[in-house]
Write a protein that holds these residues in place. Structure first.
Motif, short mmCIF file in Angstrom:
data_model
loop_
_atom_site.label_atom_id
_atom_site.label_comp_id
_atom_site.label_asym_id
_atom_site.label_seq_id
_atom_site.Cartn_x
_atom_site.Cartn_y
_atom_site.Cartn_z
N SER A 72 -47.98 29.38 13.92
CA SER A 72 -47.70 28.46 12.91
C SER A 72 -46.65 28.99 11.95
CB SER A 72 -48.98 28.15 11.86
OG SER A 72 -50.04 27.96 12.59
N CYS A 73 -46.14 28.12 11.02
CA CYS A 73 -45.06 28.91 10.17
C CYS A 73 -45.10 27.82 8.89
CB CYS A 73 -43.56 28.42 10.81
SG CYS A 73 -43.22 26.82 11.16
N LEU A 74 -44.22 28.25 7.83
CA LEU A 74 -44.40 27.86 6.63
C LEU A 74 -42.84 27.75 6.00
CD1 LEU A 74 -44.06 29.94 4.01
CD2 LEU A 74 -46.26 30.61 4.66
N ILE A 75 -42.91 26.68 5.00
CA ILE A 75 -41.59 26.64 4.09
C ILE A 75 -42.07 26.65 2.85
CG2 ILE A 75 -39.32 25.29 3.71
CD1 ILE A 75 -39.33 24.27 6.41
N TYR A 76 -41.44 27.37 1.92
CA TYR A 76 -41.67 27.25 0.22
C TYR A 76 -40.35 26.90 -0.15
CZ TYR A 76 -42.85 28.03 -4.36
OH TYR A 76 -43.14 27.93 -5.79
N ASP A 77 -40.51 25.66 -0.57
CA ASP A 77 -39.01 25.22 -1.52
C ASP A 77 -39.35 25.38 -2.81
OD1 ASP A 77 -37.41 23.50 -2.77
OD2 ASP A 77 -37.65 21.56 -1.57
N VAL A 78 -38.60 26.53 -2.98
CA VAL A 78 -38.54 27.21 -4.63
C VAL A 78 -38.35 26.29 -5.86
CG1 VAL A 78 -37.81 29.03 -5.89
CG2 VAL A 78 -37.88 29.21 -3.56
N ASN A 79 -37.44 25.50 -5.50
CA ASN A 79 -36.89 24.42 -6.79
C ASN A 79 -37.94 23.35 -6.82
OD1 ASN A 79 -34.41 26.05 -5.76
ND2 ASN A 79 -34.03 25.12 -7.77
N ALA A 80 -38.47 22.99 -5.76
CA ALA A 80 -39.63 21.76 -5.87
C ALA A 80 -40.93 22.50 -5.97
CB ALA A 80 -39.27 20.98 -4.49
N ASP A 81 -41.03 23.79 -5.85
CA ASP A 81 -42.34 24.41 -5.83
C ASP A 81 -43.32 23.66 -4.79
OD1 ASP A 81 -44.73 26.04 -6.63
OD2 ASP A 81 -45.01 24.70 -8.27
N LYS A 82 -42.86 23.58 -3.41
CA LYS A 82 -43.65 22.99 -2.70
C LYS A 82 -43.78 23.75 -1.66
CE LYS A 82 -43.77 18.48 0.00
NZ LYS A 82 -43.25 17.26 0.34
N LEU A 83 -45.12 24.11 -1.26
CA LEU A 83 -45.55 24.70 -0.07
C LEU A 83 -45.94 23.96 1.19
CD1 LEU A 83 -45.78 27.71 0.88
CD2 LEU A 83 -48.10 27.80 -0.01
N ILE A 84 -45.17 24.20 2.30
CA ILE A 84 -45.33 23.42 3.35
C ILE A 84 -45.85 24.20 4.60
CG2 ILE A 84 -44.18 21.45 5.06
CD1 ILE A 84 -42.08 21.29 2.94
N LEU A 85 -47.11 23.88 5.23
CA LEU A 85 -47.65 24.69 6.32
C LEU A 85 -47.53 23.85 7.34
CD1 LEU A 85 -49.19 27.06 7.45
CD2 LEU A 85 -51.25 25.50 7.04
N PHE A 86 -46.94 24.31 8.47
CA PHE A 86 -46.79 23.86 9.91
C PHE A 86 -47.61 24.49 11.00
CE2 PHE A 86 -42.81 23.51 7.39
CZ PHE A 86 -42.29 22.21 7.78
N ILE A 87 -48.30 23.59 11.51
CA ILE A 87 -49.50 24.09 12.48
C ILE A 87 -49.25 23.45 14.11
CG2 ILE A 87 -51.07 24.63 10.82
CD1 ILE A 87 -52.67 22.20 11.75
N PRO A 88 -49.35 24.04 15.03
CA PRO A 88 -49.31 23.64 16.45
C PRO A 88 -49.81 22.08 16.42
CG PRO A 88 -49.93 25.70 16.45
CD PRO A 88 -50.29 25.41 14.96
N PRO A 89 -49.03 21.43 17.09
CA PRO A 89 -49.65 19.94 17.55
C PRO A 89 -50.73 20.13 18.57
CG PRO A 89 -47.58 20.28 18.51
CD PRO A 89 -48.00 21.46 17.53
N ILE A 90 -51.72 19.00 18.73
CA ILE A 90 -52.90 19.15 19.80
C ILE A 90 -51.97 19.23 21.19
CG2 ILE A 90 -54.68 17.73 20.67
CD1 ILE A 90 -55.18 16.78 18.20
N ASP A 91 -52.58 20.15 21.95
CA ASP A 91 -52.10 20.38 23.32
C ASP A 91 -53.35 19.74 24.41
OD1 ASP A 91 -51.69 21.19 25.93
OD2 ASP A 91 -51.03 23.30 25.61
#
Length: 466
Positions: A72-91
């Motif tokens: 998995s991975c994540l992005i935290y957009d500091v200015n927007a205060d938005k935390l986005i989590l990315f998880i593997p798609p279904i295989d």
């Protein structure tokens, strides 16, 4: 007061952690828009085998996500205060073997994040954020923890050098959720230590005691161990990180059961560690020599814990442990000379060679300790924590006294130092091996909170071992 279980019923506070880390990064980018990018540990396979290796989540990623999913991975957009989590798609092919994975909707309910997307959308999300902020945006990531194919196009700067340090600094101060996790790990491990003591009544070797500890941890929700347990009987306890755990509890030469067992072990609960050491007798009663050393070590620990509060100088606490050890060993006739002279000559280092403790959290030896292993002073060289303890930190307090021939004999052979150790008295104590007592302490502004509940009072320990 909110109970531990009530706290843990909520979400791991990933977003507040992201905000804390972002605040520490401001000194590098000031008010420029920025993002934090982190990756989970990858699924890795055993060499020459189609099975995956045991999984251990990257602690930096977990601190900002609370997610134990691999790949998995994540992005935290500091200015927007938005935390986005990315998880593997279904295989579809993997579903045949492992069942359906966690869905994006389920992950959104489970984790303290704003959005959950598939990992196939990472680059598109990065490009979208970059285009929103224009040419002034910065991306923070950790060197060697960015996969090939991840693109930071559109960002003015990509900094791979400061994020790791910012997270390590942030992790030193624990919030109440983290304290609850550490308390839970300690509670489970206390049950396991009791089970280990009881198992020693019929055990024939160290392995059986280790097995009882691990089985109890698993049965109570701590499937992973914080580290490989140390189960050392007799003189094996003089080896600080003894790891064989396969010796018999009966001396093959004398056919006599050995004196005692040192067990240093802790279960891990939801990526948070416990680290507890106890010594117990084989047969229900400590020998006179072991009891004498145990009483000194327990006094060392009790007095050192009583010194703890926010902003205390850790080196001062460590020094106090040595002072107590010197006084106790003098009282037993193991040492000769004045307390001050023995301290100045560092004679106690022969019996207490390691540091008093270390920070504890997601790692057993947690971040932020700033050790100085190049220190010329043998009393401080192996201190894993230097400086003042901040309120909110969690530290182990683990004094010990050991009878290790490899460490003590150079003192005995030294023309200058040999006069300080009574070798005739010392002969009676080699069989003790080592005594270490270790608890996990939450440092507060005005004092401390002991998170460890495993028995350590002599009478309680003997009653369990009888």
């Amino acid at each position: 007061m909110t109970t531990m279980d009530a706290i843990l019923a909520g979400k791991y506070p990933a977003k507040s952690h992201a905000r804390r880390v972002a605040e520490l990064l401001k000194e590098h980018e000031h008010d420029a828009p920025s993002i934090i990018y982190l990756e989970a540990q990858k699924t890795r396979f055993i060499e020459d085998n189609d099975e995956s290796m045991p999984f251990r989540q990257r602690r930096f990623f977990y601190y900002l996500s609370g997610c134990l999913l691999p790949d998995s991975c994540l992005i935290y957009d500091v200015n927007a205060d938005k935390l986005i989590l990315f998880i593997p798609p279904i295989d579809p092919e993997e579903v045949v073997w492992s069942g359906l994975p966690l869905s994006q909707d389920e992950a959104l309910k489970l984790y303290d994040v704003d959005t959950v997307l598939a990992t196939t959308e990472v680059n598109a999300t990065l490009a979208s954020i970059a285009s929103t902020y224009g040419a002034n945006a910065a991306a923070f990531a950790i060197a060697d923890q960015v996969s090939n194919g991840i693109k930071f196009q559109g960002f003015a700067r990509t900094n791979l050098s400061v994020l790791k340090g910012a997270i390590e600094k942030s992790r030193v101060i624990k919030d109440r959720y983290e304290i609850a996790l550490l308390r839970k790990a300690n509670d489970i491990s206390a049950k396991a230590h009791i089970a280990a003591i009881k198992a020693s009544k019929t055990a024939l070797n160290e392995c059986e005691i280790e097995g009882a500890f691990i089985a109890t941890c698993i049965a109570n929700g701590a499937r992973e161990q914080s580290y490989h347990p140390i189960v050392a009987c007799g003189e094996n306890g003089a080896t600080l990180h003894y790891g064989k755990n396969d010796d018999g509890l009966i001396d093959p030469a004398t056919k006599i059961r050995k004196k005692n067992v040192l067990i240093d072990a802790g279960g891990e609960y939801r990526a948070y560690c416990s680290d507890i050491t106890r010594v117990f007798p084989l047969g229900g009663k400590f020998s006179m020599e072991t009891r004498q050393i145990y009483e000194i070590v327990l006094q060392m620990q009790t007095e050192c814990i009583a010194m703890l509060k926010g902003d205390v100088q850790w080196e001062d606490v460590h020094v106090h442990a040595h002072r107590v050890a010197i006084k106790g060993l003098l009282g037993l006739g193991l040492l000769r000379g004045s307390e001050d002279e023995l301290f100045e000559k560092r004679i106690s280092v022969a019996f207490f060679p390691h540091g008093l403790g270390h920070y504890l959290g997601m790692d057993t030896h947690d971040t932020g300790g700033n050790p100085n292993y190049e220190d010329k002073d043998s009393m401080f060289r192996y201190l894993r924590v230097r400086g003042r303890l901040p309120a909110g930190s969690v530290i182990t307090v683990e004094p010990g006294i050991y009878f290790c021939r490899f460490i003590i004999e150079p003192f005995i052979k030294s023309p200058e130092l040999s006069k300080y150790i009574d070798t005739d008295t010392l002969e009676r104590y080699w069989g003790v091996g080592g005594v270490r007592i270790e608890d996990n302490i939450h440092v507060t502004k005005e004092g401390y909170e002991n998170l460890t509940t495993a028995p350590k009072v002599i009478e309680e320990v003997e009653a369990l071992a009888l």
